[in-house]
Design an enzyme around this catalytic site. Structure first.
Site: not given
Ligand code: NAD
Length: 226
Positions: A52, A86, A104, A215
């Site tokens: 982290y 999240q 989260h 996105a």
């Molecule tokens: P996930 O990794 O499970 O899913 C990511 C989703 O984003 C997928 O459906 C994928 O197809 C989509 N995606 C990827 N690139 C994209 C783009 N350019 N535009 C639109 N969509 C796109 O992530 P999740 O569902 O958020 O769940 C996982 C957990 O991961 C969460 O609890 C979160 O706290 C944690 N997390 C957070 C971060 C962050 O804060 N940036 C990064 C990694 C994981």
């Protein structure tokens, strides 16, 4: 119109932050069980702090992308707009979102396991650090909701979902509960439900509408045409 938006790691992907699942279920080359559970922290606090600390330091190298800015604009346009993320990064607030729940937790937060006080942290956390509130060493952890823990502000989120007219889920795989179940609650409450994602998520069948793409393209278009 009352709007609730849920975002996941996909909205920050184009800012350069890797998602959980795009890399064989690894997060920055680590298994979730090794860095994102209370058991992992109890077993190896040095590894979890290091993980982290790196994610927190990397926030200085990334910027919000057009999708984050589009949501901040939408919040200004629609006065009843709640953003639930999240994500543990700070890109939504840096883009200007204010009515925001980090369900989260946040990389820029620390929590004392002795006195439960939550406060800001910009630098590194380590197991020797002393809590500024209770004066005890060894209890500070990242303010991250790990797997198996209860996300923040669930009562408020459910209340908002039950009253919303529009629920939009952006860049989330729909595999982490309870967030994955939000669409069903909104649908039962009579809301229009829309998925904006790179590819269909696991909750696809519960959404009335789905728009697939990056996105940075589709979020601005969707809210611009609303
Ligand atoms: P996930 O990794 O499970 O899913 C990511 C989703 O984003 C997928 O459906 C994928 O197809 C989509 N995606 C990827 N690139 C994209 C783009 N350019 N535009 C639109 N969509 C796109 O992530 P999740 O569902 O958020 O769940 C996982 C957990 O991961 C969460 O609890 C979160 O706290 C944690 N997390 C957070 C971060 C962050 O804060 N940036 C990064 C990694 C994981």
């Amino acid at each position: 119109m009352k709007i609730v938006v849920l975002t996941g790691a996909g909205i920050s992907a184009e800012s350069g932050l890797s998602t959980f699942r795009d890399n064989n279920g690894l997060w920055e080359n680590h298994r979730i069980e090794d860095v994102a559970t209370p058991e992992a922290f109890a077993r190896n606090p040095d590894l979890v702090h290091k993980f982290y600390n790196l994610r927190r330091a990397n926030l200085k190298n990334v910027k919000p992308n057009p999708a984050h800015f589009a949501l901040a604009e939408a919040e200004k346009k629609f006065n009843n707009f709640l953003l639930v993320t999240q994500n543990v990064d700070n890109l939504h607030e840096r883009a200007g979102s204010r009515n925001l729940i980090h369900m989260h937790g946040e990389l820029l937060g620390k929590k004392c396991t002795f006195c439960n006080k939550i406060s800001r942290i910009d630098g590194k956390l380590c197991k020797e650090l002393v809590c500024e509130f209770c004066g005890k060493a060894g209890g500070l952890r990242p303010d991250i909701v790990w797997f198996g823990e209860m996300p923040y502000e669930m009562e408020r989120i459910y209340k908002e979902l039950l009253q919303c007219n529009l629920f939009v889920s952006i860049g989330t795989s729909g595999s982490v509960y309870p967030a994955a179940g939000f669409v069903e609650i909104a649908k039962q409450a009579g809301a229009r439900t829309v998925e904006l994602n790179l590819e269909p998520g696991e909750q696809k069948s519960h959404f009335q509408e789905s728009i697939y793409g990056k996105a940075s393209d589709i979020v601005h278009d969707f809210f611009g045409n609303l």
